[in-house]
Design an enzyme around this catalytic site. Sequence first.
Site, mmCIF file in Angstrom:
data_model
loop_
_atom_site.group_PDB
_atom_site.id
_atom_site.type_symbol
_atom_site.label_atom_id
_atom_site.label_comp_id
_atom_site.label_asym_id
_atom_site.label_seq_id
_atom_site.Cartn_x
_atom_site.Cartn_y
_atom_site.Cartn_z
ATOM 1 N N GLY A 1 71.660 -30.929 79.041
ATOM 2 C CA GLY A 1 70.668 -31.969 78.801
ATOM 3 C C GLY A 1 71.243 -33.319 79.150
ATOM 4 N N ASP B 1 70.666 -30.444 83.786
ATOM 5 C CA ASP B 1 69.361 -30.899 83.292
ATOM 6 C C ASP B 1 68.287 -30.520 84.303
ATOM 7 O OD1 ASP B 1 67.319 -32.270 81.825
ATOM 8 O OD2 ASP B 1 68.794 -33.736 81.149
ATOM 9 N N LYS C 1 74.057 -33.987 73.435
ATOM 10 C CA LYS C 1 73.710 -35.152 72.632
ATOM 11 C C LYS C 1 72.197 -35.319 72.584
ATOM 12 C CE LYS C 1 73.444 -40.092 72.701
ATOM 13 N NZ LYS C 1 71.996 -39.923 72.977
ATOM 14 N N HIS D 1 67.642 -31.986 68.199
ATOM 15 C CA HIS D 1 66.665 -32.586 67.290
ATOM 16 C C HIS D 1 65.257 -32.638 67.889
ATOM 17 C CE1 HIS D 1 66.493 -37.111 68.594
ATOM 18 N NE2 HIS D 1 66.650 -36.338 69.640
#
Length: 336
Positions: free
Chosen positions: A174, A197, A239, A243
């Site tokens: 990512g 990514d 990072k 979430h």
Amino acid sequence: MSRSASVYDLVQSHRITAVIYAAVKLDLAEAIGGEAKSVAELARLVFADKSALRRLLVALTTLGLCTQAAGDRFGITDLGRQLDQTADPSFKDWVLFESEMLAQSWSGLVDSIRSGKSAAELRGEEDDRYAATGNAPEWTRRFNAAMVSLTRSLVPKIVAAHDFTAARAIMDVGGGTGELISGVLQRNAHLEGVAFDLARCEADARAHFVQVGLAGRCRFVAGSFFEAIPGGADTILMKSVLHNWKDDRCEIILHNCREALPIGGTLIVIERIMPELPNSEDAGCAMSDLNMLRGPGGCERTEAEYRMLAARAGFSFVVTAGVGSFSLLKFRTNGA
């Protein structure tokens, strides 16, 4: 504030965002530069009405972003300099992203609270915000620029929190346009790196690696971490990835990380950690949590929740370290 804030004060917070956004759109920090300037001069530089601009400058002064000097001159503070594109750190791109992109999605927060669904789910669209915006170049450009400004401010803290000496090859899963992986490689000359990514990040990432002199040590690989993550790295960085996603999606990502790493490989997860008992100092994390609910549908998690997700994917927890408002969680592949 010198007095306790009331609900009346708190509900007007959107005005602060609007004031900062106006300063950024006018390139006011760049116009002021290194010395205080008169309102008349600044008005000419930013093509603004003198009287109206003065009122904005006064508001910025009350926020600690500007200073007012004799002769109706205004300067910029160290805090205000973060609105300058050339500052280190600069959060100019984040201000634009927050004001032009994120703020719009918050208007439907009540609907998300009532339903438990993200904005996209409420519209009947797929829940992958990043895939859904794949054909929106402006959104992608603004998002990538905002992530760069945030990541750039964290890189020194990340490098201080983790010793990369034993690593040989690192992959940023990512990794966007390569800000994090390049920052790590610039401070660790023995490392080789990969940014992994979606393909839409490739051109900007490659250009960035050339710009910072890392084209020979760092490359970009296109793909989806929901499908497979390429092998070859002994350390994986992630990072602000987990979430974004609900637990079932996180488990797919973490499983693919585990498959890509050798026995004894290292996984470094960098995220905000939601305290078990949040207080007023944790407002930023709580607001980010609601942003995840409204946006991609994920959440901010406690350390225990991250450790549980990683354990399900075959990782053993090693340690947690603070990196500013974020935390660095270190895991190793089981069997080491």
